[in-house]
Design a protein around this motif. Structure first.
Motif, PDB file in Angstrom:
ATOM      1  N   GLU A   1      11.606 -13.733  -0.643  1.00  0.00           N
ATOM      2  CA  GLU A   1      11.854 -12.357  -1.041  1.00  0.00           C
ATOM      3  C   GLU A   1      13.268 -12.216  -1.226  1.00  0.00           C
ATOM      4  N   VAL A   2      14.057 -12.729  -0.138  1.00  0.00           N
ATOM      5  CA  VAL A   2      15.562 -12.631  -0.326  1.00  0.00           C
ATOM      6  C   VAL A   2      15.980 -13.735  -0.852  1.00  0.00           C
ATOM      7  N   LYS A   3      15.491 -14.441  -1.476  1.00  0.00           N
ATOM      8  CA  LYS A   3      16.279 -15.598  -2.084  1.00  0.00           C
ATOM      9  C   LYS A   3      17.411 -15.160  -3.276  1.00  0.00           C
ATOM     10  N   ASP A   4      18.584 -16.165  -3.107  1.00  0.00           N
ATOM     11  CA  ASP A   4      19.594 -15.487  -3.916  1.00  0.00           C
ATOM     12  C   ASP A   4      20.750 -14.607  -3.233  1.00  0.00           C
ATOM     13  N   ARG A   5      19.843 -14.109  -2.064  1.00  0.00           N
ATOM     14  CA  ARG A   5      20.664 -12.766  -1.389  1.00  0.00           C
ATOM     15  C   ARG A   5      21.141 -13.342   0.007  1.00  0.00           C
ATOM     16  N   ILE A   6      20.282 -14.170   0.648  1.00  0.00           N
ATOM     17  CA  ILE A   6      20.462 -14.321   2.040  1.00  0.00           C
ATOM     18  C   ILE A   6      22.037 -15.046   2.298  1.00  0.00           C
ATOM     19  N   GLY A   7      22.571 -14.737   3.311  1.00  0.00           N
ATOM     20  CA  GLY A   7      23.964 -15.066   3.655  1.00  0.00           C
ATOM     21  C   GLY A   7      24.978 -14.143   2.937  1.00  0.00           C
ATOM     22  N   CYS A   8      24.582 -12.991   2.185  1.00  0.00           N
ATOM     23  CA  CYS A   8      25.510 -12.277   1.545  1.00  0.00           C
ATOM     24  C   CYS A   8      26.192 -11.323   2.711  1.00  0.00           C
ATOM     25  N   PRO A   9      27.369 -10.847   2.560  1.00  0.00           N
ATOM     26  CA  PRO A   9      28.047  -9.759   3.576  1.00  0.00           C
ATOM     27  C   PRO A   9      27.191  -8.705   3.812  1.00  0.00           C
ATOM     28  N   ILE A  10      27.592  -8.082   4.812  1.00  0.00           N
ATOM     29  CA  ILE A  10      26.908  -6.893   5.378  1.00  0.00           C
ATOM     30  C   ILE A  10      26.721  -5.919   4.494  1.00  0.00           C
ATOM     31  N   ILE A  11      25.773  -5.102   4.171  1.00  0.00           N
ATOM     32  CA  ILE A  11      25.482  -4.184   3.375  1.00  0.00           C
ATOM     33  C   ILE A  11      25.325  -2.773   3.882  1.00  0.00           C
ATOM     34  N   TYR A  12      26.437  -1.866   3.255  1.00  0.00           N
ATOM     35  CA  TYR A  12      26.259  -0.328   4.016  1.00  0.00           C
ATOM     36  C   TYR A  12      24.891   0.092   3.811  1.00  0.00           C
ATOM     37  N   GLN A  13      24.615   0.914   4.941  1.00  0.00           N
ATOM     38  CA  GLN A  13      23.426   1.712   5.037  1.00  0.00           C
ATOM     39  C   GLN A  13      22.160   0.584   5.528  1.00  0.00           C
ATOM     40  N   GLN A  14      22.343  -0.449   5.244  1.00  0.00           N
ATOM     41  CA  GLN A  14      21.125  -1.546   5.794  1.00  0.00           C
ATOM     42  C   GLN A  14      21.753  -2.166   7.146  1.00  0.00           C
ATOM     43  N   ASP A  15      22.951  -2.633   6.871  1.00  0.00           N
ATOM     44  CA  ASP A  15      23.621  -3.165   8.146  1.00  0.00           C
ATOM     45  C   ASP A  15      24.523  -2.388   9.014  1.00  0.00           C
ATOM     46  N   ILE A  16      25.360  -1.587   8.498  1.00  0.00           N
ATOM     47  CA  ILE A  16      26.297  -0.836   9.197  1.00  0.00           C
ATOM     48  C   ILE A  16      26.335   0.594   8.361  1.00  0.00           C
ATOM     49  N   ARG A  17      26.817   1.353   9.191  1.00  0.00           N
ATOM     50  CA  ARG A  17      27.102   2.839   8.751  1.00  0.00           C
ATOM     51  C   ARG A  17      28.530   3.453   9.390  1.00  0.00           C
ATOM     52  N   VAL A  18      29.118   4.130   8.645  1.00  0.00           N
ATOM     53  CA  VAL A  18      30.543   4.697   9.098  1.00  0.00           C
ATOM     54  C   VAL A  18      30.291   6.087   8.895  1.00  0.00           C
ATOM     55  N   VAL A  19      30.009   6.912   9.930  1.00  0.00           N
ATOM     56  CA  VAL A  19      29.643   8.200   9.994  1.00  0.00           C
ATOM     57  C   VAL A  19      30.322   9.116  11.133  1.00  0.00           C
ATOM     58  N   LYS A  20      30.521  10.383  10.794  1.00  0.00           N
ATOM     59  CA  LYS A  20      30.879  11.192  11.788  1.00  0.00           C
ATOM     60  C   LYS A  20      30.043  12.754  11.458  1.00  0.00           C
ATOM     61  N   THR A  21      29.896  13.479  12.550  1.00  0.00           N
ATOM     62  CA  THR A  21      29.481  14.789  12.255  1.00  0.00           C
ATOM     63  C   THR A  21      30.480  15.831  12.816  1.00  0.00           C
ATOM     64  N   GLU A  22      30.457  16.781  11.910  1.00  0.00           N
ATOM     65  CA  GLU A  22      31.690  17.779  12.169  1.00  0.00           C
ATOM     66  C   GLU A  22      30.876  18.839  13.177  1.00  0.00           C
ATOM     67  N   SER A  23      31.523  19.423  13.775  1.00  0.00           N
ATOM     68  CA  SER A  23      31.060  20.336  15.016  1.00  0.00           C
ATOM     69  C   SER A  23      30.711  21.754  14.501  1.00  0.00           C
ATOM     70  N   GLN A  24      31.329  21.843  13.237  1.00  0.00           N
ATOM     71  CA  GLN A  24      30.672  23.140  12.683  1.00  0.00           C
ATOM     72  C   GLN A  24      29.621  23.215  12.008  1.00  0.00           C
ATOM     73  N   SER A  25      29.592  22.103  11.007  1.00  0.00           N
ATOM     74  CA  SER A  25      28.284  22.096  10.053  1.00  0.00           C
ATOM     75  C   SER A  25      27.086  21.434  10.735  1.00  0.00           C
ATOM     76  N   ARG A  26      27.488  20.635  11.699  1.00  0.00           N
ATOM     77  CA  ARG A  26      26.396  19.769  12.543  1.00  0.00           C
ATOM     78  C   ARG A  26      25.863  18.761  11.512  1.00  0.00           C
TER      79      ARG A  26
END
Length: 764
Positions: free
Chosen positions: A369-394
């Motif tokens: 299923e992952v042929k031709d993709r295995i070993g590729c760099p990390i993918i955003y939302q799948q492997d890593i997230r960079v996120v913050k929550t604003e105190s006003q809007s939550r």
């Protein structure tokens, strides 16, 4: 005079050469070749060589039949004259590429295949190179690949490669299009033999089935795995930095067609059966790390907190000095007080860990299923997230808006995002660090689950990463560096959320809910059961003396459907029905068989109906946690036995025939699958060849409608009989044994996945 004396000789030689090349009848050429081979005088060697050259060109140009020369190939390949053997190998390669029919014809001839493979033992580099190229040419079909593997070509290729390859610095990358991951291929500077050997090894490893991979000698497997990892590391250094692929401009680069994903797949495959990649930590070490130093701490946790209430373990500095199971992981981070360097060292070189289906029983299905993709760099939302929550809007804000593979440039952006208050969240640490894999495996054994997840969260001071939410799994929050304040709210309902439940809107209104606050410092551990809303944030660290930022690890106990109590009951019914239906059914009575088959499936639906409102069916089943000390295990098992008998009583008293029919009818009207809750059981059952009662679900529904229309009373009587006998005849001890075997089936594939991913990261 000299010119006139030499000219006739030259002219004569050219004429003789032309006369050989002008022979267009391959049968005539074959007869001449056979005669030359029979005589074997030294003088005929140039003629034999020329004949083979013509055969090769004829095959490439006109795809002529190789049958006339096929009988001679074993002898030609075994010739003591290297030039003849080289030409013979070239003929094999040309025939293999000429057509699929010729490829199969060559691969079917075992003597030719053996003769070709025997050339891999040669010390002549030119001969070895020709033989290796012929193996590559032959390997273009699946049948030929399997023939080569059967005759141990892979083992010989590995052994030769280990002997001759000396220059790691010669490995490079090249691309014929751009620098995207999919286009990058392996190259060697001025080393065409190593290039050919690695190409052949990679092709054959990636063609192996599980048995063939298991049959690679352990010493050979370990040695080649180590070398393949070194080659990949050298080739993939600064993989996607702009301008990293410079080999296109280099004149002396031997370019293979092996992509970086092909090499990564080979490393993954060879790692599948590696036994020492991860070793589970002892129970005592994990117990002290998560539950405290008391001998009864784990039992106390299971009795008073597990899936019921938050739990905080506060660790002192003395505790950490005596035993800290995270020490190897912490040391691997090379923490020097600089968060940017921590981010760089943690994220650099990571590859994507694509999700594997929970019920998958064959790791090779995942690799396909992952042929031709295995070993590729990390993918955003799948492997890593960079996120913050604003105190006003939550509300959560993401630094990166689209899924993408993170380049080195993006890693630098993560450092900038951190400075702007974003939390960097990395999932799948149990696939990236051996030390975390050992902890996760031990914890999975303790709780009788196939696997345990591990995520890492780095949060700057005065910031909140994820918004308030609840999870479909239990978590142990382990504070590694810094500190963090947690608010945990009471669970809004009695039902535990299930793995894979839709948690949209999990940010529930907690204004009237009870709450508890926990302040975690380095070494502390907080347990949060599934379904409990929570949020966490850092402060400046001025008042409490902490550094303000936070690095914590969460260990997630994910209870798959077969390992909830409902799943255990479904599995119990499945095992019991397999044994009961055979003597019960009248083999000559088709209606009797149908009634029993449908009744068993109706009982599955009935169990699912009860579990939607009864919390006890959603709890984790822990009786397979056989890594525990015997006294702890025995007490836990007795408690599990009582739970099991209580659930059987509920099935006996609460499963109603009319309610089941109504539920199925509603599901059909809404275009839903009434058997969806036992999807995993259908997958498990399809592994068996014999009819096991789990046929196509559409047929079951058609049979049900027909039986309700014509024999509803008989169907209800059969349902009640199945339910009564099931509840009376099941034995808990039998289920413990059978379910443990099911657990091992799930764990086997997960362990193979972890082995492969750990090898692609090779971190501590």
């Amino acid at each position: 005079m000299k010119k006139h004396a030499v000219a006739p000789s030259v002219k004569k030689k050219r004429k003789r050469s032309c006369s050989i090349s002008q022979i267009s009848d391959l049968e005539t050429l074959f007869a001449l070749l056979l005669a030359s081979l029979s005589n074997q005088p030294q003088a005929t060697l140039p003629f034999i060589n020329k004949c083979l050259f013509i055969f090769r060109n004829s095959l490439l140009l006109s795809k002529s039949s190789v049958t006339p020369i096929l009988a001679l190939l074993p002898s030609l390949l075994s010739s003591t004259h290297s030039k003849i053997a080289i030409r013979a190998a070239n003929v094999v390669g040309a025939a293999s590429l000429a057509s699929l029919e010729l490829n199969e014809e060559i691969a079917t001839d075992s003597e030719t295949v053996r003769g070709l493979i025997s050339l891999l033992e040669s010390s002549d580099r030119d001969l070895l190179f020709s033989a290796c190229n012929a193996v590559l040419d032959l390997s273009i079909t699946t049948f030929a690949q399997q023939q080569l593997i059967t005759f141990s070509a892979l083992h010989k290729l590995m052994f030769v490669f280990l002997q001759i390859f000396k220059r790691l610095e010669s490995v490079c990358l090249w691309s014929d299009r751009n620098e995207s991951f999919q286009s990058l291929k392996i190259g060697f500077r001025e080393d065409e033999l190593s290039m050919a050997l690695l190409s052949a090894i990679t092709v054959l490893i990636n063609a192996c089935d599980l048995k063939q991979l298991h049959n690679i000698p352990k010493s050979l497997s370990e040695a080649i795995l180590s070398l393949l990892k070194e080659i990949r590391a050298n080739a993939s250094h600064n993989l996607l930095i702009k301008g990293a692929v410079k080999s296109n401009d280099e004149v002396h680069v031997c370019k293979s067609h092996i992509g970086v994903s092909d090499l990564a797949e080979s490393i993954f495959r060879v790692s599948i059966y590696a036994s020492q990649l991860t070793v589970s930590l002892p129970f005592e070490v994990v117990q002290r790390g998560l539950f405290g130093t008391s001998d009864t701490s784990f039992e106390d946790f299971m009795s008073n907190y597990w899936e019921f209430s938050p739990f905080l373990l506060t660790r002192t500095l003395e505790d950490l000095k005596v035993n800290d199971m995270f020490n190897p992981f912490i040391q691997s981070l090379n923490w020097n007080g600089s968060v940017p360097s921590l981010l760089h060292s943690t994220l650099q070189g990571l590859v994507s860990c694509f999700p594997i289906a929970s019920e998958e029983q064959n790791i090779l299905n995942f690799l396909n299923e992952v042929k031709d993709r295995i070993g590729c760099p990390i993918i955003y939302q799948q492997d890593i997230r960079v996120v913050k929550t604003e105190s006003q809007s939550r509300k959560e804000t993401h630094y990166f808006q689209e899924p993408l593979c993170l380049t080195t440039e993006d890693v630098l952006k993560c450092e900038q995002a951190y400075k702007e208050g974003y939390t960097v969240a990395l999932r799948g640490l149990e696939f990236r660090y051996r030390s975390i894999a050992a902890i996760a495996d031990a914890l999975a054994l303790m709780f009788g689950q196939p696997s345990v997840g591990a995520n890492l969260y780095l949060t700057p001071s005065n910031s909140q990463g994820l918004a308030r939410h609840f999870d479909d799994h239990c978590v142990f929050v382990c504070q590694i560096f810094g500190s963090k304040k947690w608010t945990v709210y009471s669970r809004p309902g009695q039902l535990l959320p299930r793995l894979y439940d839709n948690l949209c809107g999990s940010d529930v209104d907690c204004t009237k809910a009870g709450r508890s606050e926990f302040f975690l410092r380095e070494g502390d551990v907080l347990y949060i059961p599934r379904g409990f809303p929570h949020e966490a944030y850092t402060n400046y660290g001025v008042d409490n003396g902490s550094p303000g930022f936070s690095l914590h690890l969460t260990l997630s106990i994910e209870v798959e459907p077969p390992f909830e109590w409902e799943g255990v009951v479904h599995f119990t019914l499945h095992c019991w029905s397999e044994n009961w239906k055979r003597p019960c059914c009248d083999a000559t009575n088709y209606l009797s068989q149908k009634l029993v088959l449908i009744s068993v499936n109706l009982l599955h639906v009935a169990i699912g109906i009860i579990s939607t409102s009864d919390p006890s069916f959603r709890k984790a089943y822990l009786s397979a946690a056989d890594s525990l000390p015997s006294d702890v295990y025995n007490r836990l098992t007795e408690n599990q036995r009582k739970n099991f008998l209580d659930l059987i009583d509920k099935i006996r008293n609460e499963c109603k025939f009319s309610e089941v029919l109504s539920n199925i009818e509603v599901a059909i009207q809404k275009n839903k699958d009434p058997f969806d809750q036992i999807q995993w059981l259908w997958v498990l059952s399809m592994e068996k060849e014999a009819n096991n009662g789990y046929m196509d679900r559409s047929f079951i529904i058609e049979d049900l409608r027909s039986l309700c229309a014509k024999h509803k009373d008989k169907l209800e009587a059969a349902f009640l009989k199945v339910k009564s006998r099931f509840c009376s005849e099941v034995v808990f001890d039998d289920i413990v044994t059978s379910h443990r075997m099911l657990l091992q089936k799930y764990k086997k594939t997960r362990r193979q996945y972890v082995n492969g991913m750990i090898s692609l990261h090779d971190k501590l």
